[in-house]
Design an enzyme around this catalytic site. Structure first.
Site, mmCIF file in Angstrom:
data_model
loop_
_atom_site.group_PDB
_atom_site.id
_atom_site.type_symbol
_atom_site.label_atom_id
_atom_site.label_comp_id
_atom_site.label_asym_id
_atom_site.label_seq_id
_atom_site.Cartn_x
_atom_site.Cartn_y
_atom_site.Cartn_z
ATOM 1 N N VAL A 12 0.813 -1.074 -0.148
ATOM 2 C CA VAL A 12 -0.044 -0.130 -0.078
ATOM 3 C C VAL A 12 0.786 1.177 -0.026
ATOM 4 C CG1 VAL A 12 -1.768 1.357 1.214
ATOM 5 C CG2 VAL A 12 -1.973 -1.211 1.325
ATOM 6 N N CYS A 128 -10.814 -3.003 2.772
ATOM 7 C CA CYS A 128 -11.055 -2.762 1.420
ATOM 8 C C CYS A 128 -12.330 -3.166 0.777
ATOM 9 C CB CYS A 128 -9.825 -3.719 0.789
ATOM 10 S SG CYS A 128 -9.698 -5.232 1.463
ATOM 11 N N HIS A 240 -10.004 -7.518 -5.613
ATOM 12 C CA HIS A 240 -10.983 -8.283 -4.897
ATOM 13 C C HIS A 240 -12.493 -8.288 -5.868
ATOM 14 C CE1 HIS A 240 -8.082 -8.550 -1.860
ATOM 15 N NE2 HIS A 240 -8.866 -7.895 -0.819
#
Length: 336
Positions: A12, A128, A240
């Site tokens: 990140v 997330c 995702h």
């Protein structure tokens, strides 16, 4: 604008650098911080080389306007006072403060104004999977109140960090060469597999990740909607996906839902199943938006809708959302 990144060497942290560069975020001075392992590492940003400093207690954050932190909940808790004591806004990517009543939990497309009230100088970046889901649900909530949410997530290796991504690639290489498979970052082998567990199990049988979706959705959307989640680790490398079912107070037509999603900030509608067109991780990786497809009426509930979404966990699911929060603060003149 003086900006700091804590956890600069992580997946990140590296994405922070890319996004800040891509979006030309106003930075006059940049500081990078990390652990003993990453201290001394050098990175280039806008043609200039920066060295990662060791994160330690003291006054290193004096003069910092915004600090992006992504080094884990323990680190965020330990160093929050050091980061914020001179007035810096701490935008934290960990789970450390998300459910604290005096810390706003913000997804700019949903509740940007919440970032303006931060008694402790901290703004929490949500989980997330929650971020990507609420970006899509917000435009539907405006049509009819969402009462209930069921979601199954299909979360890539990237959600567990850069080392987990590397381990998945390593596992495939080991399997193809007949070597023993390395399993360190996941509870089981992930290559050629799916694991129906992300984070630790709670007394109610749900995992911590699944309870994050329940609690964080309510806080971000200011809603009483209840979210039941099953979070699954899959063997894609990045991005995702989620299969989402909602029940609304009044029926929403597929056409109205598609129109709302297509026009909503942060969403891209990719919905042509007759031609095999729908979002997939291999297409959404590296993209900013949450991509939505397979919007359809739920045949088991008159007030139900089902949809599929996919988005880059490291970008919108983490670094991009944090940068968008900072952009909003700069835009409204509310950094300090």
């Amino acid at each position: 604008m003086k900006v700091a990144i804590v956890g600069a060497s992580g997946a990140v942290g590296q994405e922070f650098l890319r996004i800040l560069d891509e979006r030309n975020f106003p930075i006059d001075e940049l500081l990078l911080f990390g652990s003993e392992r990453s201290a001394g590492t050098k990175y280039t940003f806008k043609g200039k080389e920066y060295t990662v400093k060791l994160l330690q207690h003291g006054d290193d954050f004096k003069g910092v306007d915004i600090a992006f932190t992504s080094a884990g909940a323990g680190t965020s808790k330990e160093f929050a006072a050091d980061i914020t004591k001179h007035g810096a806004v701490m935008i934290d990517n960990s789970s450390a403060f998300r459910m604290d009543a005096d810390v706003p939990l913000v997804v700019p497309e949903c509740n940007a104004e919440d970032a303006l009230v931060r008694p402790r100088g901290i703004i929490a970046n949500p989980n997330c999977t929650t971020i990507m889901m609420v970006v899509v649900l917000q435009p539907l909530e405006k049509i009819s109140h969402i009462k209930r949410i069921h979601v199954s997530s299909y979360q890539s290796a990237s959600g567990a960090g850069a080392a987990a991504m590397a381990e998945l690639e390593q596992q495939y290489k080991e399997l193809l060469s007949g070597q023993p498979v390395t399993v360190k970052k996941f509870p089981h082998q992930l290559a050629y597999n799916v694991i129906p567990q992300i984070d630790v199990f709670q007394p109610n049988g749900y995992t911590k990740e699944e309870m994050k979706m329940y609690n964080e959705t309510q806080k971000i959307m200011h809603t009483d909607a209840k979210c039941s989640a099953t979070c699954v680790r899959v063997s894609s490398l990045r991005s995702h996906s989620e299969s989402v079912w909602i029940e609304t107070e009044k029926p929403i037509s597929v056409a109205d839902a598609q129109k709302a999603i297509a026009s909503a900030p942060g969403c891209t509608l990719v919905d042509d199943p007759a031609n095999l067109v729908y979002p997939m991780p291999m297409d959404t990786a590296g993209k900013d938006d949450v991509f939505v497809g397979r919007v359809r009426k739920d045949i088991s509930d008159e007030n139900g809708l089902t949809l599929w979404l996919s988005g880059d966990q490291i970008r919108k699911g983490a670094a991009l959302n944090a940068v968008q929060i900072a952009e909003y603060l700069v835009k409204v003149g509310n950094v300090k």
